[in-house]
Scaffold this motif. Structure first.
Motif, mmCIF file in Angstrom:
data_model
loop_
_atom_site.group_PDB
_atom_site.id
_atom_site.type_symbol
_atom_site.label_atom_id
_atom_site.label_comp_id
_atom_site.label_asym_id
_atom_site.label_seq_id
_atom_site.Cartn_x
_atom_site.Cartn_y
_atom_site.Cartn_z
ATOM 1 N N LEU A 11 0.571 -1.194 -0.006
ATOM 2 C CA LEU A 11 -0.497 -0.192 -0.369
ATOM 3 C C LEU A 11 1.081 1.581 0.059
ATOM 4 N N ILE A 12 2.075 1.088 0.553
ATOM 5 C CA ILE A 12 3.104 2.657 1.048
ATOM 6 C C ILE A 12 3.411 2.736 -0.959
ATOM 7 N N PRO A 13 3.851 2.006 -1.952
ATOM 8 C CA PRO A 13 3.902 2.459 -3.125
ATOM 9 C C PRO A 13 2.455 2.700 -3.759
ATOM 10 N N LEU A 14 1.840 1.981 -3.427
ATOM 11 C CA LEU A 14 0.495 2.429 -4.183
ATOM 12 C C LEU A 14 -0.441 3.700 -3.970
ATOM 13 N N ALA A 15 -0.648 3.735 -2.839
ATOM 14 C CA ALA A 15 -0.532 4.830 -1.865
ATOM 15 C C ALA A 15 -0.233 6.904 -2.308
ATOM 16 N N MET A 16 1.128 6.332 -2.686
ATOM 17 C CA MET A 16 2.537 8.335 -3.219
ATOM 18 C C MET A 16 2.183 7.951 -4.396
ATOM 19 N N ALA A 17 2.266 6.689 -5.215
ATOM 20 C CA ALA A 17 1.277 6.665 -6.715
ATOM 21 C C ALA A 17 -0.147 7.565 -6.822
ATOM 22 N N VAL A 40 0.013 10.360 3.738
ATOM 23 C CA VAL A 40 -0.675 8.691 3.493
ATOM 24 C C VAL A 40 -0.192 7.506 3.410
ATOM 25 N N ALA A 41 1.569 7.906 3.517
ATOM 26 C CA ALA A 41 1.980 7.055 3.677
ATOM 27 C C ALA A 41 3.020 6.657 4.800
ATOM 28 N N VAL A 42 2.671 8.034 5.582
ATOM 29 C CA VAL A 42 4.144 7.719 6.949
ATOM 30 C C VAL A 42 2.905 7.474 7.863
ATOM 31 N N GLY A 43 1.525 7.293 7.860
ATOM 32 C CA GLY A 43 0.812 7.109 8.697
ATOM 33 C C GLY A 43 0.299 5.211 7.797
ATOM 34 N N LEU A 44 0.194 4.704 7.118
ATOM 35 C CA LEU A 44 0.389 3.403 7.263
ATOM 36 C C LEU A 44 1.604 2.851 7.290
ATOM 37 N N ILE A 45 2.947 3.632 7.726
ATOM 38 C CA ILE A 45 3.867 2.981 8.119
ATOM 39 C C ILE A 45 4.037 3.361 10.285
ATOM 40 N N GLY A 46 3.249 4.721 10.085
ATOM 41 C CA GLY A 46 3.089 4.729 11.831
ATOM 42 C C GLY A 46 2.616 3.717 12.040
ATOM 43 N N HIS A 47 1.006 3.203 11.675
ATOM 44 C CA HIS A 47 -0.177 2.242 12.128
ATOM 45 C C HIS A 47 0.750 0.812 11.970
ATOM 46 N N ALA A 48 1.642 0.425 11.145
ATOM 47 C CA ALA A 48 2.683 -0.665 10.538
ATOM 48 C C ALA A 48 3.341 -1.154 12.363
#
Length: 77
Positions: A11-17, A40-48
């Motif tokens: 989801l990280i690159p998908l969110a970025m692109a 959004v990508a940083v939010g995904l990383i922070g959640h994980a």
């Protein structure tokens, strides 16, 4: 089997692109769309990392004591 962390990594690159593309099509400048998508990508990383943090499974002390007790009984036979 796909786990939670595999999905986050996808989801990280998908969110970025995806978000950058949608925002730039919607009329935002690229210099605005990329930082908004990175939030959004940083939010995904922070959640994980912090909400669903990876942990090592720790056996319960009572289960260890029972296992040790049954091993000692079997070795005495």
């Amino acid at each position: 089997m796909t786990g939670y962390y595999d999905i986050v990594l996808g989801l990280i690159p998908l969110a970025m692109a995806g978000i950058t593309g949608v925002l730039s099509i919607a009329g935002f400048a690229l210099t605005t769309a990329i930082p908004m998508a990175s939030v959004v990508a940083v939010g995904l990383i922070g959640h994980a990392m912090f909400v669903r943090a990876p942990v090592d499974p720790v056996p319960e002390p009572a289960a260890q004591a029972d296992a040790m007790q049954s091993d000692s009984i079997q070795s005495a036979d």
